[in-house]
Enzyme design. Structure first.
Site, mmCIF file in Angstrom:
data_model
loop_
_atom_site.group_PDB
_atom_site.id
_atom_site.type_symbol
_atom_site.label_atom_id
_atom_site.label_comp_id
_atom_site.label_asym_id
_atom_site.label_seq_id
_atom_site.Cartn_x
_atom_site.Cartn_y
_atom_site.Cartn_z
ATOM 1 N N GLU A 1 0.546 -1.057 -0.115
ATOM 2 C CA GLU A 1 -0.201 -0.184 0.023
ATOM 3 C C GLU A 1 0.945 0.959 0.302
ATOM 4 O O GLU A 1 0.386 2.262 0.903
ATOM 5 C CB GLU A 1 -1.294 0.171 1.009
ATOM 6 C CG GLU A 1 -2.241 -0.709 1.098
ATOM 7 C CD GLU A 1 -2.748 -1.080 2.894
ATOM 8 O OE1 GLU A 1 -2.382 -0.357 3.954
ATOM 9 O OE2 GLU A 1 -3.183 -1.434 2.919
ATOM 10 N N PRO A 2 1.662 1.472 -0.570
ATOM 11 C CA PRO A 2 2.215 2.053 -1.227
ATOM 12 C C PRO A 2 1.850 3.801 -1.453
ATOM 13 O O PRO A 2 0.852 3.756 -2.282
ATOM 14 C CB PRO A 2 3.414 1.690 -2.408
ATOM 15 C CG PRO A 2 2.305 0.794 -3.445
ATOM 16 C CD PRO A 2 2.304 0.496 -2.337
ATOM 17 N N GLY A 3 2.203 5.016 -0.593
ATOM 18 C CA GLY A 3 1.194 6.121 -0.688
ATOM 19 C C GLY A 3 2.607 6.991 -2.010
ATOM 20 O O GLY A 3 2.924 7.166 -2.655
ATOM 21 N N TYR B 1 0.418 13.700 0.111
ATOM 22 C CA TYR B 1 -0.255 15.003 1.568
ATOM 23 C C TYR B 1 0.066 15.480 0.989
ATOM 24 O O TYR B 1 -0.019 16.895 1.920
ATOM 25 C CB TYR B 1 0.089 14.550 2.881
ATOM 26 C CG TYR B 1 0.269 12.383 2.714
ATOM 27 C CD1 TYR B 1 -0.798 11.899 2.840
ATOM 28 C CD2 TYR B 1 1.712 12.005 2.626
ATOM 29 C CE1 TYR B 1 -0.919 10.508 3.095
ATOM 30 C CE2 TYR B 1 1.473 10.125 2.391
ATOM 31 C CZ TYR B 1 0.271 9.838 2.322
ATOM 32 O OH TYR B 1 0.607 8.778 2.612
ATOM 33 N N ARG C 1 1.901 20.496 5.065
ATOM 34 C CA ARG C 1 3.291 19.251 5.993
ATOM 35 C C ARG C 1 4.144 20.517 6.952
ATOM 36 O O ARG C 1 4.443 19.981 8.048
ATOM 37 C CB ARG C 1 4.263 18.571 5.184
ATOM 38 C CG ARG C 1 2.851 17.765 4.476
ATOM 39 C CD ARG C 1 3.504 16.678 3.628
ATOM 40 N NE ARG C 1 3.737 15.614 3.806
ATOM 41 C CZ ARG C 1 5.228 15.877 4.803
ATOM 42 N NH1 ARG C 1 6.519 16.546 3.921
ATOM 43 N NH2 ARG C 1 5.936 14.751 5.481
ATOM 44 N N CYS D 1 -2.921 33.593 8.351
ATOM 45 C CA CYS D 1 -3.118 35.172 9.781
ATOM 46 C C CYS D 1 -2.993 34.380 11.055
ATOM 47 O O CYS D 1 -3.079 33.980 11.955
ATOM 48 C CB CYS D 1 -4.446 35.291 9.770
ATOM 49 S SG CYS D 1 -4.846 36.740 8.281
HETATM 50 N N1 LLP Z 1 -1.599 1.917 4.241
HETATM 51 C C1 LLP Z 1 -1.685 2.678 5.246
HETATM 52 C C2 LLP Z 1 -2.772 1.861 6.040
HETATM 53 C C3 LLP Z 1 -1.505 3.607 6.187
HETATM 54 O O1 LLP Z 1 -2.843 4.625 7.270
HETATM 55 C C4 LLP Z 1 -1.084 4.647 4.887
HETATM 56 C C5 LLP Z 1 -0.686 6.605 5.727
HETATM 57 C C6 LLP Z 1 -0.727 3.982 4.107
HETATM 58 C C7 LLP Z 1 -0.694 3.203 3.436
HETATM 59 C C8 LLP Z 1 0.565 4.967 2.892
HETATM 60 O O2 LLP Z 1 1.675 5.836 3.828
HETATM 61 P P1 LLP Z 1 2.340 6.354 2.693
HETATM 62 O O3 LLP Z 1 3.291 4.818 1.677
HETATM 63 O O4 LLP Z 1 2.412 7.352 2.154
HETATM 64 O O5 LLP Z 1 3.883 6.323 3.837
HETATM 65 N N2 LLP Z 1 -0.438 13.291 5.881
HETATM 66 C C9 LLP Z 1 1.211 12.186 6.505
HETATM 67 C C10 LLP Z 1 1.014 10.575 6.313
HETATM 68 C C11 LLP Z 1 -0.073 10.155 6.884
HETATM 69 C C12 LLP Z 1 0.156 8.758 6.430
HETATM 70 C C13 LLP Z 1 -1.357 8.223 6.024
HETATM 71 N N3 LLP Z 1 -1.428 6.678 6.219
HETATM 72 C C14 LLP Z 1 2.248 12.964 5.867
HETATM 73 O O6 LLP Z 1 2.307 14.510 5.182
HETATM 74 O O7 LLP Z 1 3.488 13.003 6.242
#
Ligand code: LLP
Length: 428
Positions: A277-279, A381, A320, A352
């Protein structure tokens, strides 16, 4: 940053000048590179070649339809956390049987919608959720495929607000309770317990990937125990979390191939499909936020002077820096500025709030009013966490592909924001 570099004196996204886009769409705007998106997806997917796997892109990182459609064409599945994200993924053409629904608080309506869509599965985070899902699925006369999200109590060594795998975090089922809950799931109507899931946090950059190594070992042990209890598993969902470089320097972060090697070593012989599940890994370094300097002001701070570069992007566009003390590189769009002596400055927005900044006490070129700058590594994000605070319209998003570019979300109109409100009878 790959696919964002200087050509003819100007910062480009692939073959398109950011100055040209700014002239046409105004500032601020987000700009994404198709080549960067595709390159990252392929790097991860090929790192797992030879191992049964499915890359489910975490939609929350960047949910623009054009980004989702780009991923979908590469064969990506998706990880969604709301009915809204599920709708987005479906609208972008992602087959339902490649979609995983995660999150600690799914409502019954959301469950019913996802069951009717026939998604690949639900990542379930509590006994209460399991009961609710069983009841909704039974009412619909269907079976929901489930992976239990376990909380392995592993320290991801990342920012506290994006760490999810410690026992004090709200996520998942305590590791020790997982076998019992899987036994319970097996007896519930409307439930097929087919997997286990973990996600220990985000922006994990530990050189040896120790947090992943530790968590994968626990997943392995749990798989063995579940098999002993007679469970037949189909997949292990390893979550996301692999970090990217925000400093864009020569200190490389762990790469997809390193991550795949760790996963294979721990889990490769189990005969299970690995769901990823990469974001951030796929989109973080595929996007920038371009902004224009409005004013420059020098203020006295005790005896020292402090330089504020006031730009037209703010915390509502990219939260962020202030929310996570996150570092984003800032590059001038005009390459010649890089040759001028740098100056320590705060890059701040018009909102502000004292927390409204993009960079604090950073050594950067001496920006002047009217000049463009790019906030780097803003693909993940960024736009998705934007708000209209201070009645600032959401900014446009642009997707580049080679020499082509398109506005993939137009600038929001202030009138449209105001029109969302309604006056009650006694005020109209
Ligand atoms: N799977 C689950 C269950 C998650 O909760 C998340 C992210 C991902 C996958 C994806 O994670 P990644 O590969 O992107 O690290 N807004 C924060 C990051 C919050 C991440 C929330 N969950 C930021 O800007 O750093």
């Amino acid at each position: 940053m790959l696919h964002f570099d200087y050509r003819n004196g100007t910062l480009h996204a692939e073959g398109v000048s950011l100055t040209e886009i700014a002239a046409k769409v105004g500032t601020p705007f987000y700009c994404y590179s198709t080549a960067a998106l595709e390159g990252q997806y392929r790097a991860l997917d090929s790192a797992f070649a030879g191992t049964d796997h499915l890359v489910c892109y975490a939609v929350k990182a960047n949910s623009n339809q054009a980004v989702l459609a780009t991923m979908a064409r590469l064969g990506a599945g998706m990880d969604v956390v709301s009915a809204g994200e599920l709708k987005r993924a479906r609208a972008a053409g992602v087959p339902a049987d490649r979609i995983i629904f995660a999150g600690v608080g799914k409502t019954r309506d959301e469950m019913a919608y996802a069951i009717n869509e026939r998604i690949l599965g639900f990542n379930v985070e509590s006994a209460a959720e399991l009961d609710a899902l069983s009841s909704v699925a039974s009412e619909l006369g269907r079976t929901a495929r489930v992976a239990l999200r376990v909380n392995p109590d592993v320290d991801a060594k990342t920012h506290a607000k994006i760490s999810t795998g410690k026992s004090e975090n709200k996520f998942g089922i305590p590791y020790g309770q997982a076998p019992e809950l899987m036994d319970k799931a097996r007896g519930l109507p409307g439930i097929a317990a087919v997997g286990i899931h973990m996600h220990i946090g985000s922006q994990i950059t530990d050189k040896k990937l120790t947090p992943f190594r530790d968590a994968f070992r626990l997943m392995r042990e749990l798989t063995m125990e579940l098999r002993q209890r007679g469970h037949v598993l189909e997949h292990l969902d390893l979550g996301g979390g692999l970090g990217v470089s925000y400093t864009l320097d020569n200190q490389p972060t762990p790469q997809p191939a390193d991550y795949a090697a760790v996963a294979r070593e721990a889990l490769g012989d189990l005969g299970l499909k690995l769901v990823l599940e990469p974001g951030r890994l796929l989109v973080g370094n595929a996007g920038v936020l371009v902004s224009r300097v409005i004013f420059v002001k020098d203020s006295a701070k005790n005896v020292e002077s402090r330089r504020f570069t006031i730009v037209d992007a703010a915390m509502n566009d990219l939260i962020r820096p202030t929310l996570y003390e996150a570092h984003h590189e800032i590059w001038p769009v005009d390459a010649s500025l890089r040759d001028k002596p740098s100056i320590v400055q705060d890059v701040v927005g018009p909102v502000c709030e004292t927390g409204d900044y993009l960079a604090l006490e950073r050594r950067l070129p001496p920006f002047a009013a009217g000049e463009l700058l790019a906030v780097m590594t803003a693909g993940a994000y960024g736009a998705v966490m934007a708000s209209t605070y201070n009645t600032r319209p959401l900014v446009p998003e642009v997707l580049v592909r080679g020499k082509e570019w398109a506005v993939v979300r137009p600038r929001m109109d202030v009138e449209a924001i105001i029109a969302l409100d309604r006056l009650p009878g006694w005020l109209s």
